[in-house]
Motif scaffolding. Structure first.
Motif, PDB file in Angstrom:
ATOM      1  N   LEU A  49      33.716  43.335  31.799  1.00 15.33           N
ATOM      2  CA  LEU A  49      32.657  42.162  32.345  1.00 15.33           C
ATOM      3  C   LEU A  49      32.103  42.952  33.345  1.00 15.33           C
ATOM      4  CD1 LEU A  49      31.778  39.514  32.385  1.00 15.33           C
ATOM      5  CD2 LEU A  49      33.227  39.103  34.056  1.00 15.33           C
ATOM      6  N   SER A  50      31.010  42.955  33.591  1.00 17.16           N
ATOM      7  CA  SER A  50      30.183  43.153  34.978  1.00 17.16           C
ATOM      8  C   SER A  50      29.565  42.080  35.542  1.00 17.16           C
ATOM      9  CB  SER A  50      29.020  44.188  34.478  1.00 17.16           C
ATOM     10  OG  SER A  50      29.241  45.351  33.935  1.00 17.16           O
ATOM     11  N   ILE A  51      30.149  42.251  36.887  1.00 22.56           N
ATOM     12  CA  ILE A  51      29.624  40.922  37.931  1.00 22.56           C
ATOM     13  C   ILE A  51      28.669  41.591  38.821  1.00 22.56           C
ATOM     14  CG2 ILE A  51      30.247  39.479  39.812  1.00 22.56           C
ATOM     15  CD1 ILE A  51      32.972  39.329  38.395  1.00 22.56           C
ATOM     16  N   VAL A  52      27.484  41.320  38.954  1.00 22.24           N
ATOM     17  CA  VAL A  52      26.366  41.660  39.703  1.00 22.24           C
ATOM     18  C   VAL A  52      26.167  40.661  41.136  1.00 22.24           C
ATOM     19  CG1 VAL A  52      23.939  42.417  40.050  1.00 22.24           C
ATOM     20  CG2 VAL A  52      25.248  42.788  37.728  1.00 22.24           C
ATOM     21  N   GLN A  69      36.359  38.864  40.644  1.00 19.49           N
ATOM     22  CA  GLN A  69      37.019  40.173  39.977  1.00 19.49           C
ATOM     23  C   GLN A  69      38.525  40.065  40.340  1.00 19.49           C
ATOM     24  OE1 GLN A  69      36.568  43.740  42.434  1.00 19.49           O
ATOM     25  NE2 GLN A  69      36.326  45.183  40.583  1.00 19.49           N
ATOM     26  N   ALA A  70      38.983  39.959  41.618  1.00 22.47           N
ATOM     27  CA  ALA A  70      40.630  39.853  41.716  1.00 22.47           C
ATOM     28  C   ALA A  70      41.225  38.986  40.980  1.00 22.47           C
ATOM     29  CB  ALA A  70      40.745  39.654  43.234  1.00 22.47           C
ATOM     30  N   GLY A  71      40.479  37.720  40.947  1.00 23.83           N
ATOM     31  CA  GLY A  71      41.247  36.334  40.021  1.00 23.83           C
ATOM     32  C   GLY A  71      41.281  36.785  38.508  1.00 23.83           C
ATOM     33  N   LEU A  72      40.130  37.176  38.091  1.00 28.08           N
ATOM     34  CA  LEU A  72      40.069  37.697  36.544  1.00 28.08           C
ATOM     35  C   LEU A  72      41.000  38.723  36.270  1.00 28.08           C
ATOM     36  CD1 LEU A  72      36.189  37.707  36.046  1.00 28.08           C
ATOM     37  CD2 LEU A  72      37.871  36.029  34.905  1.00 28.08           C
ATOM     38  N   GLU A  73      41.271  39.828  36.906  1.00 38.74           N
ATOM     39  CA  GLU A  73      42.090  40.887  36.650  1.00 38.74           C
ATOM     40  C   GLU A  73      43.625  40.338  37.238  1.00 38.74           C
ATOM     41  OE1 GLU A  73      40.807  44.002  39.181  1.00 38.74           O
ATOM     42  OE2 GLU A  73      39.347  44.765  37.612  1.00 38.74           O
ATOM     43  N   ALA A  74      43.892  39.450  38.079  1.00 34.57           N
ATOM     44  CA  ALA A  74      45.197  38.890  38.341  1.00 34.57           C
ATOM     45  C   ALA A  74      45.696  38.007  37.107  1.00 34.57           C
ATOM     46  CB  ALA A  74      45.254  38.313  39.704  1.00 34.57           C
ATOM     47  N   GLU A  75      44.662  37.268  36.868  1.00 32.02           N
ATOM     48  CA  GLU A  75      45.225  36.451  35.693  1.00 32.02           C
ATOM     49  C   GLU A  75      45.082  36.953  34.103  1.00 32.02           C
ATOM     50  OE1 GLU A  75      46.527  33.292  36.109  1.00 32.02           O
ATOM     51  OE2 GLU A  75      46.182  33.486  38.402  1.00 32.02           O
ATOM     52  N   ASP A  76      44.893  38.260  34.046  1.00 30.50           N
ATOM     53  CA  ASP A  76      44.646  39.078  32.722  1.00 30.50           C
ATOM     54  C   ASP A  76      43.602  38.154  31.969  1.00 30.50           C
ATOM     55  OD1 ASP A  76      46.368  40.841  33.434  1.00 30.50           O
ATOM     56  OD2 ASP A  76      48.172  39.695  32.783  1.00 30.50           O
ATOM     57  N   LEU A  77      42.494  37.705  32.499  1.00 32.34           N
ATOM     58  CA  LEU A  77      41.488  37.108  31.695  1.00 32.34           C
ATOM     59  C   LEU A  77      40.394  38.018  31.136  1.00 32.34           C
ATOM     60  CD1 LEU A  77      40.993  33.784  33.836  1.00 32.34           C
ATOM     61  CD2 LEU A  77      41.789  33.941  31.820  1.00 32.34           C
ATOM     62  N   ALA A  78      40.334  39.163  31.784  1.00 28.49           N
ATOM     63  CA  ALA A  78      39.460  40.455  31.340  1.00 28.49           C
ATOM     64  C   ALA A  78      40.411  41.499  31.730  1.00 28.49           C
ATOM     65  CB  ALA A  78      38.217  40.378  32.068  1.00 28.49           C
ATOM     66  N   ALA A  79      40.299  42.734  30.798  1.00 34.36           N
ATOM     67  CA  ALA A  79      41.011  43.765  31.210  1.00 34.36           C
ATOM     68  C   ALA A  79      40.282  44.538  32.209  1.00 34.36           C
ATOM     69  CB  ALA A  79      41.004  44.724  29.732  1.00 34.36           C
ATOM     70  N   SER A  80      39.118  44.637  32.193  1.00 33.06           N
ATOM     71  CA  SER A  80      38.087  45.419  33.292  1.00 33.06           C
ATOM     72  C   SER A  80      37.081  44.709  33.725  1.00 33.06           C
ATOM     73  CB  SER A  80      37.710  46.796  32.607  1.00 33.06           C
ATOM     74  OG  SER A  80      36.915  47.482  33.336  1.00 33.06           O
ATOM     75  N   VAL A  81      36.851  44.671  34.975  1.00 27.91           N
ATOM     76  CA  VAL A  81      35.762  43.729  35.803  1.00 27.91           C
ATOM     77  C   VAL A  81      35.197  44.768  36.863  1.00 27.91           C
ATOM     78  CG1 VAL A  81      35.289  41.892  36.870  1.00 27.91           C
ATOM     79  CG2 VAL A  81      37.150  41.684  35.518  1.00 27.91           C
ATOM     80  N   SER A  82      34.037  44.900  36.818  1.00 31.88           N
ATOM     81  CA  SER A  82      33.635  45.802  37.951  1.00 31.88           C
ATOM     82  C   SER A  82      32.268  44.973  38.582  1.00 31.88           C
ATOM     83  CB  SER A  82      32.461  47.010  37.229  1.00 31.88           C
ATOM     84  OG  SER A  82      31.516  46.618  36.229  1.00 31.88           O
ATOM     85  N   VAL A  83      32.262  45.189  39.985  1.00 33.96           N
ATOM     86  CA  VAL A  83      31.144  44.443  40.744  1.00 33.96           C
ATOM     87  C   VAL A  83      30.450  45.595  41.374  1.00 33.96           C
ATOM     88  CG1 VAL A  83      30.970  43.163  42.755  1.00 33.96           C
ATOM     89  CG2 VAL A  83      33.015  42.671  41.295  1.00 33.96           C
ATOM     90  N   VAL A 293      34.879  31.865  32.597  1.00 32.25           N
ATOM     91  CA  VAL A 293      34.873  31.469  33.862  1.00 32.25           C
ATOM     92  C   VAL A 293      35.620  30.221  33.972  1.00 32.25           C
ATOM     93  CG1 VAL A 293      33.151  30.550  35.751  1.00 32.25           C
ATOM     94  CG2 VAL A 293      32.641  32.700  34.293  1.00 32.25           C
ATOM     95  N   THR A 294      35.739  29.325  33.233  1.00 35.05           N
ATOM     96  CA  THR A 294      36.454  27.989  33.059  1.00 35.05           C
ATOM     97  C   THR A 294      37.953  28.463  33.451  1.00 35.05           C
ATOM     98  OG1 THR A 294      34.891  26.777  31.730  1.00 35.05           O
ATOM     99  CG2 THR A 294      37.192  25.880  31.805  1.00 35.05           C
ATOM    100  N   GLY A 295      38.474  29.274  32.613  1.00 37.85           N
ATOM    101  CA  GLY A 295      39.981  30.007  32.816  1.00 37.85           C
ATOM    102  C   GLY A 295      40.213  30.202  34.239  1.00 37.85           C
ATOM    103  N   LEU A 296      38.923  30.971  34.651  1.00 31.71           N
ATOM    104  CA  LEU A 296      39.190  31.594  36.183  1.00 31.71           C
ATOM    105  C   LEU A 296      39.427  30.381  36.921  1.00 31.71           C
ATOM    106  CD1 LEU A 296      39.205  33.751  38.407  1.00 31.71           C
ATOM    107  CD2 LEU A 296      36.669  33.447  38.458  1.00 31.71           C
ATOM    108  N   ALA A 297      38.429  29.521  36.910  1.00 30.29           N
ATOM    109  CA  ALA A 297      38.429  28.147  37.877  1.00 30.29           C
ATOM    110  C   ALA A 297      39.536  27.250  37.986  1.00 30.29           C
ATOM    111  CB  ALA A 297      37.084  27.280  37.459  1.00 30.29           C
TER     112      ALA A 297
END
Length: 343
Positions: A49-52, A69-83, A293-297
């Motif tokens: 995932l790319s976050i702009v 980014q930190a939350g998605l990676e900490a919860e293993d919701l996405a393998a790779s998140v860039s900002v 994003v719902t999983g993150l929230a």
């Protein structure tokens, strides 16, 4: 705004041509066929995932993108998140690039600031050209001055602005954004007519909270307006003095600071932030992003971030956010006209 999906596709090509040179270096937003490049697994879940962030580092949008980014990676919701940061014009540079993108695994951080900036900058790309995914947070604004400022109260500052006009400089985020709107609303509440706001308020706009903070700490401006999380650390450290907050009640991060209403100004305003996707995504791609994003929230990591940052949970996803966003755009158009920032 789902009903304008056909319009989104139609405006993508000319926007891509017009912005290609200026944004060629922003690889996270390139409008090629990235959606088919293995960024989803066999089950359709998003792996890359790319976050702009459409602003420079240091401000509320940047904090939001990096917290995601930190939350998605900490919860293993996405393998790779860039900002990536693509600043300029109240976020409308990043907005235009998202509107032209074909990458279904990209999210743009945005919010009330961008709603106003689109109107005041007369931006070619509009939020309606994107796909709403979710509203995430809500935050009060705070009005501050340098620690050695002669202004002890919000009344001191407002009275001097009314008396001396543009001799008093007020900084904040992009023109037409939440900070600018709040400053204008306070002047209106103090008796300045909408027609005179532009001639009275000397507003120095920056693309990120980090720049406005530097201007305040360097005593290059007289006052500043921003989200509480951007200034609270410096207020608590004694480098800045907080004069008022913009919500209905005092904020837990700055419990000793009065509200504008307490101080005699009938103004209440909070700043929300959320994410949108390119206008080109189909319904299945939209649903995957909403699920992500719902999983993150709903995650413990995100709940901890809300508490740490002092952000209120304002989560709305999918059609509910779509409806809210359409109403907010209409509302802010009216506010900006009412306070004289747009005609």
């Amino acid at each position: 705004m789902r009903q304008v999906r056909t319009v989104r596709a139609a405006v993508s090509a000319p926007l891509a041509i017009g912005l290609g040179v200026a944004l060629a270096g922003c690889s996270a937003l390139s409008s090629g066929d990235q959606g088919a490049s293995g960024e989803s697994d066999d089950a359709g879940a998003i792996t890359k995932l790319s976050i702009v962030v459409p602003a420079d580092p240091g401000g509320g949008w940047d904090q939001t993108g990096r917290a995601m980014q930190a939350g998605l990676e900490a919860e293993d919701l996405a393998a790779s998140v860039s900002v990536s940061n693509v600043g300029g014009a109240g976020g409308t540079v990043g907005l235009a690039n998202i509107a032209a993108s074909n990458d279904p695994n990209t999210l743009l951080v945005m919010g009330l600031v961008m709603v106003g900036a689109v109107e005041t900058n007369q931006a070619q790309a509009r939020i309606e050209d994107t796909t709403p995914i979710a509203r995430l947070t809500e935050e009060q604004e705070v009005i501050v001055v340098p620690a050695d400022s002669p202004y002890e109260t919000i009344g001191d500052l407002v009275d001097d602005v009314v008396a001396r006009g543009k001799a008093v400089t007020v900084t904040g985020g992009s023109a037409g954004g939440t900070d600018h709107i709040l400053a204008a609303l306070v002047l209106k509440a103090a008796g300045v007519t909408p027609e005179a706001v532009g001639d009275t308020l000397n507003y120095v706009a920056y693309s990120g909270g980090g720049e406005s903070l530097a201007a305040l700490l360097g005593n290059n401006v007289d006052a500043g307006v921003s989200g509480i999380s951007e200034y609270a650390e410096q207020v608590n450290a004694g480098a800045l003095r907080a004069l008022a907050v913009s919500g209905a009640e005092r904020d837990a991060l700055l419990p000793d600071v009065p509200t504008l209403i307490e101080s005699g100004y009938d103004v209440e305003l909070t700043n929300w932030r959320g994410v949108v996707a390119p206008g080109s995504v189909d319904d299945a791609q939209r649903d995957r992003l909403i699920e992500l994003v719902t999983g993150l929230a709903q995650s413990p990591s995100w709940r901890g971030t809300l508490e740490e940052k002092g952000w209120a949970d304002a989560f709305l996803a999918g059609d509910e956010f779509d409806t809210y966003l359409a109403g907010n755009i209409t509302e802010i158009q009216g506010v900006l006209k009412d306070i004289g920032l747009v005609k």
